[in-house]
Design an enzyme around this catalytic site. Structure first.
Site, mmCIF file in Angstrom:
data_model
loop_
_atom_site.group_PDB
_atom_site.id
_atom_site.type_symbol
_atom_site.label_atom_id
_atom_site.label_comp_id
_atom_site.label_asym_id
_atom_site.label_seq_id
_atom_site.Cartn_x
_atom_site.Cartn_y
_atom_site.Cartn_z
ATOM 1 N N ARG A 1 0.864 -1.191 0.000
ATOM 2 C CA ARG A 1 0.000 0.000 0.000
ATOM 3 C C ARG A 1 0.897 1.237 0.000
ATOM 4 N NH1 ARG A 1 -2.713 4.194 0.161
ATOM 5 N NH2 ARG A 1 -4.884 4.315 0.851
ATOM 6 N N GLU B 1 -11.780 4.365 -4.905
ATOM 7 C CA GLU B 1 -11.932 2.918 -5.030
ATOM 8 C C GLU B 1 -12.374 2.559 -6.444
ATOM 9 O OE1 GLU B 1 -11.441 0.370 -2.571
ATOM 10 O OE2 GLU B 1 -10.328 2.068 -1.776
ATOM 11 N N ARG C 1 -0.442 -5.521 4.801
ATOM 12 C CA ARG C 1 0.211 -4.982 3.616
ATOM 13 C C ARG C 1 1.462 -4.202 3.993
ATOM 14 N NH1 ARG C 1 -4.903 -1.816 1.124
ATOM 15 N NH2 ARG C 1 -4.709 -0.916 3.219
#
Length: 248
Positions: free
Chosen positions: A59, A67, A122
């Protein structure tokens, strides 16, 4: 290169003030942490999220793109921005394409910050592309910082989540400039498709546009719409990757 999974927490380094950073853009910026890599980009998941070979999901720190699918986060972004969910998703698809254009098939270098992973596991990182014309200098080489390029092009908002705030001021100023120039998602919105006329046959699998059910079987080249919402069973198979968006 030492495996990233074994890298300890980076030492806290003095932060550069945002104005100092911005004043140096005509010269060379210097990453405040160690660059590690290069690693191959195997997939662009979203405008701000990628998969790297041997490392997994990463990320990008300090930025937030719309999104690219209609999920809870997209609905939150719609409420916060005053946009419709469908518009957020369309912008997210554009942001994803922009990031794909930067990174598809490329190898990148990573800079970590204080917190190395988020609650989803992440890796959190700043990504760099080697580029002789880049404004970042490290180890005698020139780079472009991907996080900054996405914000600068208008496809991301700054997202400051402590303790990873190393370049927050730089992203904030880049976002202001992108807005002022109407770049990326700040460009004027195109006219929305007109509602179907009464009596037209519109397949319910495509609720935001009017596309007749088969037969005949239609392809994306046969219709004027792009990045529209798709529901099962998708009789024309416009949503090839099954992410809920047709003719991307």
């Amino acid at each position: 290169m030492q495996p990233l999974s074994l890298v300890g927490a980076l030492r806290a380094l003095p932060r550069l003030a945002a104005l100092a950073l911005l004043g140096l853009t005509a010269l060379a910026l210097t990453p405040q942490g160690k660059l590690q890599g290069p690693l191959l980009v195997t997939r662009v998941v979203d405008g701000d999220t990628v998969d790297l070979e041997g490392l997994g999901r990463v990320r990008l720190i300090g930025i937030d793109t719309p999104e690219s699918s209609a999920n809870d986060r997209a609905r939150l972004q719609a409420r916060e921005s005053g946009r419709e969910v469908e518009e957020v998703v369309q912008l997210g698809q554009e942001a994803k394409r922009f990031t794909e254009g930067l990174l598809r098939g490329k190898r990148v270098w990573l800079e970590l910050d204080v917190q190395e992973r988020d609650s989803y596991g992440r890796v959190l990182a700043y990504l760099y592309l080697e580029d002789p014309r880049g404004e970042w200098s490290y180890g005698g080489r020139r780079f472009r910082q991907v996080n900054l390029e996405i914000v600068r092009s208008g496809w991301a908002d700054p997202l400051t989540v402590p303790p990873n705030v190393r370049y927050a001021g730089l992203y904030l100023e880049a976002s202001r400039e992108a807005r002022a120039k109407a770049l990326g998602m700040w460009a004027p919105s195109p006219a929305k498709p007109q509602a179907p006329a009464r009596g037209e046959r519109c397949d319910p699998a495509y609720p935001d546009v009017c596309i007749p059910p088969p037969p005949p079987d239609l392809d994306c080249g046969d219709i004027p719409y792009r990045n529209f919402r798709v529901l099962p069973p998708d009789p024309h198979r416009f949503d090839r990757d099954r992410d809920g968006v047709g003719c991307e």
